[in-house]
Write an enzyme that holds these catalytic residues in place. Structure first.
Site, PDB file in Angstrom:
ATOM      1  CB  CYS A 117     -21.941  29.555 -26.610  1.00  0.00           C
ATOM      2  SG  CYS A 117     -22.625  29.894 -24.797  1.00  0.00           S
ATOM      3  CG  HIS A 118     -20.978  26.446 -22.850  1.00  0.00           C
ATOM      4  ND1 HIS A 118     -21.627  27.754 -22.587  1.00  0.00           N
ATOM      5  CD2 HIS A 118     -20.328  26.114 -21.678  1.00  0.00           C
ATOM      6  CE1 HIS A 118     -21.403  28.119 -21.578  1.00  0.00           C
ATOM      7  NE2 HIS A 118     -20.500  27.320 -20.792  1.00  0.00           N
ATOM      8  CB  ALA A 119     -21.248  24.549 -29.751  1.00  0.00           C
ATOM      9  CB  ALA A 120     -15.822  24.803 -28.930  1.00  0.00           C
TER      10      ALA A 120
END
Length: 193
Positions: A117-120
């Site tokens: 998800c947004h972890a990148a």
């Protein structure tokens, strides 16, 4: 050759889970459960001791105990890293210098990463995505592309020591891919010792 029984493949593998308040509940708890069932030792690492607040999208969910702070955690004590998403979690974590240094050290050692998800965002801020192929929540596509990554809209993407997924609906495929990759890494590490 990988074992067909993942329940013992990850026995003793030490997995760092970097997360803050606002993490997406299922993106931490479901991969963590799969890792623990396969024998891995997981530790939640955050900015402060105590507990962190999970969310189901924009609604508060469960709190999860913190095992170590970012200041206490040492990358050399871990074999792999899991980065759950959640907008608030990822947006704050990406600005944390200790979190950036942690993932930079893990990458220098070629340890496996599971990113959803947004972890990148943390990996963008840590300067690690250039030349990497990965996926994420679609709103990160421009950020990742601008940082030099090859962003693709696929359920699961494997690129070397990284496996990435887009969203909670991808978790079953994400879990399968991360267990396989972590198991391969463990076997490679054992074959070189």
């Amino acid at each position: 050759m990988p074992s067909s029984n993942p329940t013992s493949d990850l026995q003793g593998l030490r997995v760092a889970i970097l997360a803050l308040d606002g993490f997406e509940q299922a993106e931490l708890t479901e991969p963590r459960k799969a890792l623990q069932q396969a024998g891995a030792d997981t530790r939640v690492i955050s900015q402060k001791p105590g507990q962190i607040q999970g969310f189901n999208h924009d609604k508060p969910a469960d709190k999860v105990p913190v095992d170590l702070t970012l200041e206490q955690a040492r990358p050399e004590d871990f074999d792999a890293v899991l980065l759950p998403g959640g907008v608030m979690n990822a947006d704050t974590l990406r600005t944390s210098r200790p979190a950036q240094q942690f993932v930079q050290a893990m990458q220098r050692d070629g340890k496996p990463f599971a990113i959803i998800c947004h972890a990148a965002w943390l990996l963008v801020s840590a300067g690690l995505v250039k030349g990497r192929r990965l996926t994420s929540w679609p709103s990160l596509a421009d950020d990742l592309s601008n940082a030099g990554a090859d962003w693709v809209d696929e359920q699961v993407v494997r690129d070397g020591n990284w496996v990435s997924s887009r969203k909670p609906a991808d978790i079953p495929a994400f879990n399968e891919a991360l267990l396989a990759m972590f198991s391969e890494h463990r076997q490679d590490a054992h074959s070189t010792t």
